[in-house]
Write an enzyme that holds these catalytic residues in place. Structure first.
Site, PDB file in Angstrom:
ATOM      1  N   LYS A   1       7.147 -17.729  38.758  1.00  0.00           N
ATOM      2  CA  LYS A   1       6.038 -17.291  39.615  1.00  0.00           C
ATOM      3  C   LYS A   1       4.832 -18.218  39.507  1.00  0.00           C
ATOM      4  O   LYS A   1       4.255 -18.601  40.513  1.00  0.00           O
ATOM      5  CB  LYS A   1       5.579 -15.872  39.266  1.00  0.00           C
ATOM      6  CG  LYS A   1       6.559 -14.789  39.565  1.00  0.00           C
ATOM      7  CD  LYS A   1       5.979 -13.419  39.238  1.00  0.00           C
ATOM      8  CE  LYS A   1       5.471 -13.268  37.834  1.00  0.00           C
ATOM      9  NZ  LYS A   1       6.432 -13.372  36.755  1.00  0.00           N
TER      10      LYS A   1
ATOM     11  N   ARG B   1       0.234  -3.947  39.941  1.00  0.00           N
ATOM     12  CA  ARG B   1       1.292  -3.562  38.997  1.00  0.00           C
ATOM     13  C   ARG B   1       1.573  -2.069  38.984  1.00  0.00           C
ATOM     14  O   ARG B   1       2.505  -1.630  38.323  1.00  0.00           O
ATOM     15  CB  ARG B   1       0.912  -4.004  37.577  1.00  0.00           C
ATOM     16  CG  ARG B   1       1.007  -5.485  37.395  1.00  0.00           C
ATOM     17  CD  ARG B   1       0.835  -5.862  35.953  1.00  0.00           C
ATOM     18  NE  ARG B   1       0.820  -7.301  35.830  1.00  0.00           N
ATOM     19  CZ  ARG B   1       1.627  -7.991  35.061  1.00  0.00           C
ATOM     20  NH1 ARG B   1       2.505  -7.394  34.316  1.00  0.00           N
ATOM     21  NH2 ARG B   1       1.552  -9.288  35.013  1.00  0.00           N
TER      22      ARG B   1
ATOM     23  N   ARG C   1      12.563 -22.688  26.341  1.00  0.00           N
ATOM     24  CA  ARG C   1      11.118 -22.922  26.381  1.00  0.00           C
ATOM     25  C   ARG C   1      10.481 -22.489  25.061  1.00  0.00           C
ATOM     26  O   ARG C   1       9.616 -23.176  24.533  1.00  0.00           O
ATOM     27  CB  ARG C   1      10.489 -22.159  27.553  1.00  0.00           C
ATOM     28  CG  ARG C   1       8.996 -22.406  27.698  1.00  0.00           C
ATOM     29  CD  ARG C   1       8.423 -21.741  28.911  1.00  0.00           C
ATOM     30  NE  ARG C   1       8.167 -20.332  28.649  1.00  0.00           N
ATOM     31  CZ  ARG C   1       7.680 -19.473  29.523  1.00  0.00           C
ATOM     32  NH1 ARG C   1       7.422 -19.870  30.760  1.00  0.00           N
ATOM     33  NH2 ARG C   1       7.456 -18.224  29.200  1.00  0.00           N
TER      34      ARG C   1
ATOM     35  N   ARG D   1       7.415 -21.044  20.388  1.00  0.00           N
ATOM     36  CA  ARG D   1       7.077 -19.628  20.566  1.00  0.00           C
ATOM     37  C   ARG D   1       8.076 -18.781  19.771  1.00  0.00           C
ATOM     38  O   ARG D   1       9.048 -18.262  20.315  1.00  0.00           O
ATOM     39  CB  ARG D   1       7.126 -19.235  22.037  1.00  0.00           C
ATOM     40  CG  ARG D   1       6.132 -19.979  22.901  1.00  0.00           C
ATOM     41  CD  ARG D   1       6.258 -19.506  24.328  1.00  0.00           C
ATOM     42  NE  ARG D   1       5.343 -20.212  25.211  1.00  0.00           N
ATOM     43  CZ  ARG D   1       5.036 -19.804  26.426  1.00  0.00           C
ATOM     44  NH1 ARG D   1       5.573 -18.704  26.913  1.00  0.00           N
ATOM     45  NH2 ARG D   1       4.203 -20.498  27.162  1.00  0.00           N
TER      46      ARG D   1
ATOM     47  N   ARG E   1      11.069  -7.321  27.806  1.00  0.00           N
ATOM     48  CA  ARG E   1      10.040  -7.588  28.827  1.00  0.00           C
ATOM     49  C   ARG E   1      10.636  -7.489  30.229  1.00  0.00           C
ATOM     50  O   ARG E   1       9.998  -6.988  31.158  1.00  0.00           O
ATOM     51  CB  ARG E   1       9.409  -8.972  28.615  1.00  0.00           C
ATOM     52  CG  ARG E   1       8.412  -9.000  27.487  1.00  0.00           C
ATOM     53  CD  ARG E   1       7.439 -10.160  27.569  1.00  0.00           C
ATOM     54  NE  ARG E   1       8.041 -11.438  27.851  1.00  0.00           N
ATOM     55  CZ  ARG E   1       8.166 -12.436  26.986  1.00  0.00           C
ATOM     56  NH1 ARG E   1       7.716 -12.312  25.756  1.00  0.00           N
ATOM     57  NH2 ARG E   1       8.715 -13.567  27.352  1.00  0.00           N
TER      58      ARG E   1
END
Length: 191
Positions: free
Chosen positions: A14, A89, A128, A134, A145
């Protein structure tokens, strides 16, 4: 005039597509997450409030988010249109946005939903996480998520589908391929 929303699960691209759409159509990409992060970084009153809410594990209340979006849509650069990312949202935010636009005799031109293969996106996000260090982005966390995204956005996707403004775009492929699909969809919905 291009008044748009982009939606999709974590890792769907996005943010990348929002920047490209904004450049191609000359409209600002407005990310509520970016606005919150900027205010936190700058130590504004809003930033302190948002930071306290997020640290406690809560969600920023609709009233606060709505006020920020309403203010941002009033900026001069948003007059020819905008692309919202991360908002709305909740069904309440959908209703609020509709009222804000209607007060200026406007409506949404379209809502783009990037659809992706969940397993492929999980793999992409794990790569990633590895390259960007991360450590908290584990497969379990990523899938959680995605489940939250599906649960929370399903009613919103349904609302926009009922309004006839929802366009599902295949978010798989190269960044350029997805940009081309999104651009064609926007051009067909707004003329």
């Amino acid at each position: 005039m291009k008044r748009l929303i982009i939606m999709g699960p974590p890792g769907a691209g996005k943010g990348t597509q929002a920047v490209r759409i904004a450049e191609r159509f000359g409209i600002p990409a407005i990310s509520t997450g970016d606005i919150f992060r900027s205010n936190i970084k700058d130590g504004t009153e809003l930033g302190r409030q948002v930071e306290a809410i997020l640290k406690s594990g809560g969600y920023v209340p609709d009233e606060m988010t709505n006020a920020i979006v309403q203010d941002r849509l009033g900026w001069v650069d948003a007059a020819p249109g905008f692309l919202l990312d991360g908002y709305p949202r909740t069904p309440g935010q959908v209703e609020f946005l509709d009222r804000v636009l209607a007060a200026h005799d406007h409506a949404l031109d379209g809502v783009i939903e990037l659809t992706v293969d969940e397993d492929a996106v999980v793999s992409r996000l794990l790569k990633r996480a590895e390259t960007e260090g991360r450590a908290d982005d584990t497969e379990k966390v990523i899938r959680e998520r995605m489940a939250i995204y599906r649960k929370e956005t399903a009613p919103i996707i349904a609302l926009y589908d009922q309004q006839g403004v929802l366009v599902k775009i295949d978010g798989m492929g190269t960044v350029d391929e997805v940009t081309e699909r999104v651009s064609k969809a926007i051009e067909s919905m707004t003329g």
